[in-house]
Design an enzyme around this catalytic site. Structure first.
Site, short mmCIF file in Angstrom:
data_model
loop_
_atom_site.label_atom_id
_atom_site.label_comp_id
_atom_site.label_asym_id
_atom_site.label_seq_id
_atom_site.Cartn_x
_atom_site.Cartn_y
_atom_site.Cartn_z
N THR A 59 1.06 -1.18 0.00
CA THR A 59 0.01 -0.08 0.05
C THR A 59 0.72 1.47 -0.15
OG1 THR A 59 -1.57 -1.32 1.21
CG2 THR A 59 -1.82 1.19 1.25
N HIS B 299 1.91 1.77 -3.49
CA HIS B 299 0.80 2.73 -4.45
C HIS B 299 0.63 4.04 -3.76
CE1 HIS B 299 -1.02 -0.78 -6.32
NE2 HIS B 299 -0.98 -1.43 -4.92
ZN LIG Z 1 0.58 -3.12 5.22
#
Ligand SMILES: [Zn+2]
Ligand SMILES: [Zn+2]
Length: 346
Positions: free
Chosen positions: A44, A47
């Protein structure tokens, strides 16, 4: 640096971080302030780094949530903890009032805030968080390894959702850090585990960890699983790849009455073979983040040395090098888990 000034790495827009000297936030009522030791780089976070989440995280945000550290101060009313205690944070802030919270599922609260995305996170030397998100660690635990408790808790949650028991066969599609941790927890439960992954470096890590390793490039994974199980298929399939090929494999490889656990984040609504759900009475379960008991299980597994999370750490970088560390992870086929050393004196 003065006593009150700390280093914090701010994400400042696509592919950039800026390390700033800021004044450490004083822990508010009900908060715990932590000297962050290590913080892992999560998918994440990548990202965010690539600019995909700017609308949510803004372009001046301290990210990071896979952390370990030591309590440095306690806010008013933050009882049950002591300065100097080693801790990790379960980075979820829930509202307490929505239907999910009222039903006891506060980890999937309708108004969930993820600390380190929706609020400032752990790529800073001192981090203040609500006391209810803090989990104490056994004394003497290695803080490098403890930085993997957050992803290990994801794996514990996924395996628990699967109702996996000893003697069953589990297939994990996707051998990144989460897939590998799921496979390790599943093996610890007593299941026969195979990891399907196209990256040979990752497959060799799986083999070193005593897991079955299947490369879809060598032939259909469902065929290999059925050969290994005398035609039965996998009792549990974990879809961690987020790929269409993975979604096709999950229904093809599952046993009759098999359980499929959807771990990957699929924004694109992939086509799913619903006929297989009818024909073989399959069951699909979503699994998102973790609950407090998953954290406690992960801490216990790590403390007992039951799961070799250290095998997944491929790099440790200084906070000052955070931008280069993130940049170097793009398309890197050897990297598994990179940790940022946030604490200056480690
Ligand atoms: Zn994580
Ligand atoms: Zn809620």
């Amino acid at each position: 640096m003065t006593a009150h000034s700390i280093k914090a790495a701010f994400y400042t827009g696509e592919k950039s971080f800026r390390v700033e000297e800021i004044t450490a936030a004083v822990p508010g009522a009900g908060e715990v302030q932590i000297d962050v030791a290590f913080c892992g780089v999560c998918g994440t976070d990548m990202h965010v780094f690539h600019g995909d989440m700017d609308a949510r995280v803004t372009t001046h945000r301290v990210i990071g949530h896979e952390m370990s550290g030591t309590i440095s101060a306690l806010g008013e009313g933050a009882s049950g903890f002591a300065v100097g205690q080693r801790v990790v944070v379960r980075p979820l802030a829930h509202c307490g009032a929505c239907p999910a919270c009222e039903a006891g599922h506060s980890h999937i609260c309708h108004n969930l805030k993820f600390l380190g995305l929706d609020t400032n996170g752990a790529f800073q030397e001192k981090w203040s968080v609500p006391a209810y998100t803090v989990h104490a660690l056994p004394e003497g635990i290695d803080l490098k390894l403890a930085a993997l408790i957050e992803p290990l808790a994801v794996a514990c949650h996924d395996v628990r959702r699967a109702r996996l028991v000893s003697g069953e066969t589990a297939l994990v599609i996707g051998g990144g850090p989460i897939g590998m941790l799921i496979a390790m927890v599943a093996k610890h439960v007593g299941a026969e585990v195979a990891v399907a992954e196209i990256n040979e470096n990752r497959l060799s890590i799986a083999k070193k960890l005593g897991l079955g390793a299947l490369n879809p490039k060598d032939g259909p994974v469902e065929v290999a699983i059925k050969t290994q199980t005398r035609g039965k298929g996998a009792d549990v399939v974990f879809e961690v790849s987020g790929s269409q090929a993975g979604v096709e494999t999950m229904t093809a490889a599952a046993a009759t009455r098999g359980r499929i656990v959807m771990v990957a984040i699929n924004n694109k609504k992939p086509p799913v073979d619903l006929f297989q759900f009818f024909w073989r009475e399959l069951e699909m379960l979503g699994a998102r983040v973790y609950e407090p008991e998953d954290y406690e299980q992960a801490i216990g597994l790590l403390a007992r040395g039951a799961i070799d999370v250290g095998a997944l750490i491929t790099d440790i970088r200084a906070l000052d090098d955070i931008e280069q560390a993130f940049a170097g992870l793009h398309g890197n086929s050897i990297a598994m888990k990179t940790l940022i050393r946030v604490g200056a004196n480690l």
